[in-house]
Design a protein around this motif. Sequence first.
Motif, PDB file in Angstrom:
ATOM      1  N   SER A   9       0.806  -1.223   0.000  1.00 37.17           N
ATOM      2  CA  SER A   9       0.000   0.000   0.000  1.00 37.17           C
ATOM      3  C   SER A   9       0.841   1.277   0.000  1.00 37.17           C
ATOM      4  O   SER A   9       0.300   2.374  -0.081  1.00 37.17           O
ATOM      5  N   ALA A  10       2.164   1.133   0.094  1.00 35.90           N
ATOM      6  CA  ALA A  10       3.047   2.313   0.092  1.00 35.90           C
ATOM      7  C   ALA A  10       3.197   2.842  -1.333  1.00 35.90           C
ATOM      8  O   ALA A  10       3.145   2.078  -2.305  1.00 35.90           O
ATOM      9  N   TYR A  11       3.387   4.151  -1.448  1.00 31.99           N
ATOM     10  CA  TYR A  11       3.643   4.791  -2.735  1.00 31.99           C
ATOM     11  C   TYR A  11       5.097   5.216  -2.782  1.00 31.99           C
ATOM     12  O   TYR A  11       5.547   5.995  -1.930  1.00 31.99           O
ATOM     13  N   ILE A  12       5.821   4.732  -3.792  1.00 29.19           N
ATOM     14  CA  ILE A  12       7.227   5.080  -3.972  1.00 29.19           C
ATOM     15  C   ILE A  12       7.335   5.748  -5.337  1.00 29.19           C
ATOM     16  O   ILE A  12       7.160   5.100  -6.374  1.00 29.19           O
ATOM     17  N   ASP A  13       7.599   7.055  -5.359  1.00 32.56           N
ATOM     18  CA  ASP A  13       7.699   7.775  -6.623  1.00 32.56           C
ATOM     19  C   ASP A  13       9.032   7.485  -7.315  1.00 32.56           C
ATOM     20  O   ASP A  13      10.044   7.218  -6.657  1.00 32.56           O
ATOM     21  N   ALA A  14       9.005   7.565  -8.644  1.00 25.88           N
ATOM     22  CA  ALA A  14      10.234   7.444  -9.422  1.00 25.88           C
ATOM     23  C   ALA A  14      11.194   8.550  -9.002  1.00 25.88           C
ATOM     24  O   ALA A  14      10.775   9.597  -8.512  1.00 25.88           O
ATOM     25  N   ASN A  15      12.454   8.303  -9.180  1.00 24.15           N
ATOM     26  CA  ASN A  15      13.494   9.288  -8.870  1.00 24.15           C
ATOM     27  C   ASN A  15      13.730   9.445  -7.379  1.00 24.15           C
ATOM     28  O   ASN A  15      14.309  10.436  -6.954  1.00 24.15           O
ATOM     29  N   SER A  16      13.258   8.501  -6.569  1.00 23.32           N
ATOM     30  CA  SER A  16      13.611   8.504  -5.152  1.00 23.32           C
ATOM     31  C   SER A  16      14.706   7.458  -4.965  1.00 23.32           C
ATOM     32  O   SER A  16      14.820   6.517  -5.742  1.00 23.32           O
ATOM     33  N   SER A  17      15.510   7.641  -3.923  1.00 21.42           N
ATOM     34  CA  SER A  17      16.601   6.717  -3.637  1.00 21.42           C
ATOM     35  C   SER A  17      16.375   6.116  -2.255  1.00 21.42           C
ATOM     36  O   SER A  17      16.277   6.860  -1.270  1.00 21.42           O
ATOM     37  N   ILE A  18      16.307   4.792  -2.195  1.00 16.19           N
ATOM     38  CA  ILE A  18      16.033   4.096  -0.941  1.00 16.19           C
ATOM     39  C   ILE A  18      17.120   3.065  -0.709  1.00 16.19           C
ATOM     40  O   ILE A  18      17.382   2.218  -1.568  1.00 16.19           O
ATOM     41  N   GLY A  19      17.748   3.149   0.467  1.00 11.82           N
ATOM     42  CA  GLY A  19      18.885   2.300   0.781  1.00 11.82           C
ATOM     43  C   GLY A  19      18.521   0.873   1.124  1.00 11.82           C
ATOM     44  O   GLY A  19      17.382   0.543   1.478  1.00 11.82           O
ATOM     45  N   GLU A  20      19.525   0.039   1.054  1.00  3.85           N
ATOM     46  CA  GLU A  20      19.399  -1.386   1.339  1.00  3.85           C
ATOM     47  C   GLU A  20      18.950  -1.624   2.775  1.00  3.85           C
ATOM     48  O   GLU A  20      19.405  -0.951   3.698  1.00  3.85           O
ATOM     49  N   GLY A  21      18.046  -2.573   2.943  1.00  3.78           N
ATOM     50  CA  GLY A  21      17.578  -2.952   4.270  1.00  3.78           C
ATOM     51  C   GLY A  21      16.508  -2.050   4.861  1.00  3.78           C
ATOM     52  O   GLY A  21      16.031  -2.293   5.963  1.00  3.78           O
ATOM     53  N   THR A  22      16.119  -1.015   4.144  1.00  2.00           N
ATOM     54  CA  THR A  22      15.085  -0.090   4.634  1.00  2.00           C
ATOM     55  C   THR A  22      13.708  -0.744   4.509  1.00  2.00           C
ATOM     56  O   THR A  22      13.455  -1.509   3.572  1.00  2.00           O
ATOM     57  N   LYS A  23      12.822  -0.429   5.457  1.00  2.00           N
ATOM     58  CA  LYS A  23      11.451  -0.933   5.443  1.00  2.00           C
ATOM     59  C   LYS A  23      10.491   0.253   5.415  1.00  2.00           C
ATOM     60  O   LYS A  23      10.634   1.187   6.208  1.00  2.00           O
ATOM     61  N   ILE A  24       9.526   0.196   4.505  1.00  2.00           N
ATOM     62  CA  ILE A  24       8.525   1.253   4.346  1.00  2.00           C
ATOM     63  C   ILE A  24       7.156   0.605   4.532  1.00  2.00           C
ATOM     64  O   ILE A  24       6.790  -0.308   3.793  1.00  2.00           O
ATOM     65  N   TRP A  25       6.387   1.108   5.507  1.00  2.00           N
ATOM     66  CA  TRP A  25       5.162   0.442   5.914  1.00  2.00           C
ATOM     67  C   TRP A  25       3.913   1.058   5.305  1.00  2.00           C
ATOM     68  O   TRP A  25       4.000   1.958   4.475  1.00  2.00           O
ATOM     69  N   HIS A  26       2.766   0.598   5.733  1.00  2.00           N
ATOM     70  CA  HIS A  26       1.443   0.870   5.171  1.00  2.00           C
ATOM     71  C   HIS A  26       1.183   2.351   4.875  1.00  2.00           C
ATOM     72  O   HIS A  26       1.400   3.201   5.729  1.00  2.00           O
ATOM     73  N   PHE A  27       0.687   2.617   3.695  1.00  2.00           N
ATOM     74  CA  PHE A  27       0.154   3.925   3.279  1.00  2.00           C
ATOM     75  C   PHE A  27       1.169   5.069   3.328  1.00  2.00           C
ATOM     76  O   PHE A  27       0.782   6.231   3.335  1.00  2.00           O
ATOM     77  N   SER A  28       2.447   4.758   3.377  1.00  2.00           N
ATOM     78  CA  SER A  28       3.463   5.822   3.355  1.00  2.00           C
ATOM     79  C   SER A  28       3.730   6.248   1.921  1.00  2.00           C
ATOM     80  O   SER A  28       3.544   5.479   0.980  1.00  2.00           O
ATOM     81  N   HIS A  29       4.178   7.502   1.765  1.00  2.00           N
ATOM     82  CA  HIS A  29       4.455   8.054   0.439  1.00  2.00           C
ATOM     83  C   HIS A  29       5.864   8.628   0.427  1.00  2.00           C
ATOM     84  O   HIS A  29       6.162   9.581   1.155  1.00  2.00           O
ATOM     85  N   ILE A  30       6.707   8.037  -0.407  1.00  2.00           N
ATOM     86  CA  ILE A  30       8.074   8.517  -0.607  1.00  2.00           C
ATOM     87  C   ILE A  30       8.080   9.240  -1.946  1.00  2.00           C
ATOM     88  O   ILE A  30       7.886   8.622  -3.000  1.00  2.00           O
ATOM     89  N   MET A  31       8.286  10.554  -1.913  1.00  2.00           N
ATOM     90  CA  MET A  31       8.182  11.358  -3.129  1.00  2.00           C
ATOM     91  C   MET A  31       9.513  11.423  -3.875  1.00  2.00           C
ATOM     92  O   MET A  31      10.575  11.121  -3.326  1.00  2.00           O
ATOM     93  N   SER A  32       9.427  11.834  -5.141  1.00  2.00           N
ATOM     94  CA  SER A  32      10.609  11.901  -5.998  1.00  2.00           C
ATOM     95  C   SER A  32      11.663  12.851  -5.425  1.00  2.00           C
ATOM     96  O   SER A  32      11.349  13.764  -4.664  1.00  2.00           O
ATOM     97  N   ASN A  33      12.901  12.583  -5.774  1.00  2.00           N
ATOM     98  CA  ASN A  33      14.057  13.392  -5.364  1.00  2.00           C
ATOM     99  C   ASN A  33      14.303  13.361  -3.872  1.00  2.00           C
ATOM    100  O   ASN A  33      14.960  14.248  -3.334  1.00  2.00           O
ATOM    101  N   SER A  34      13.787  12.347  -3.183  1.00  2.00           N
ATOM    102  CA  SER A  34      14.127  12.153  -1.774  1.00  2.00           C
ATOM    103  C   SER A  34      15.153  11.037  -1.676  1.00  2.00           C
ATOM    104  O   SER A  34      15.244  10.175  -2.553  1.00  2.00           O
ATOM    105  N   VAL A  35      15.945  11.078  -0.595  1.00  2.00           N
ATOM    106  CA  VAL A  35      16.990  10.078  -0.376  1.00  2.00           C
ATOM    107  C   VAL A  35      16.802   9.501   1.020  1.00  2.00           C
ATOM    108  O   VAL A  35      16.772  10.236   2.009  1.00  2.00           O
ATOM    109  N   ILE A  36      16.675   8.184   1.083  1.00  2.00           N
ATOM    110  CA  ILE A  36      16.546   7.485   2.358  1.00  2.00           C
ATOM    111  C   ILE A  36      17.710   6.508   2.453  1.00  2.00           C
ATOM    112  O   ILE A  36      17.951   5.725   1.525  1.00  2.00           O
ATOM    113  N   GLY A  37      18.423   6.553   3.560  1.00  2.00           N
ATOM    114  CA  GLY A  37      19.617   5.737   3.740  1.00  2.00           C
ATOM    115  C   GLY A  37      19.334   4.266   3.963  1.00  2.00           C
ATOM    116  O   GLY A  37      18.200   3.795   3.843  1.00  2.00           O
TER     117      GLY A  37
END
Length: 94
Positions: A9-37
């Motif tokens: 149910s999470a939304y991950i926009d194109a052009n976002s960077s998400i690091g190895e081992g990261t967990k993104i849970w229900h209904f979260s939205h990661i927008m473009s041009n964001s960086v998560i370690g």
Amino acid sequence: MEKYFAHESAYIDANSSIGEGTKIWHFSHIMSNSVIGNNCNIGQNVVVSPYVKLGNNVKVQNNVSIYTGVKCEDDVFLGPSMVFTKIPNTKPSI
């Protein structure tokens, strides 16, 4: 194959960077041009806006909003339902 977990149910926009081992849970939205370690935990119903940078091992509790321009170092804890804002004086960058 992705090196991170995102609930269906999470939304991950194109052009976002998400690091190895990261967990993104229900209904979260990661927008473009964001960086998560690496090894971060993004709780339920979290918004990560464009041009946000989260370091490694960052834990974001449920219902948190992180708006454009915010940068968190490694090992930061963001408590439940907080709103983390920054009023940029210049164009946001990562």
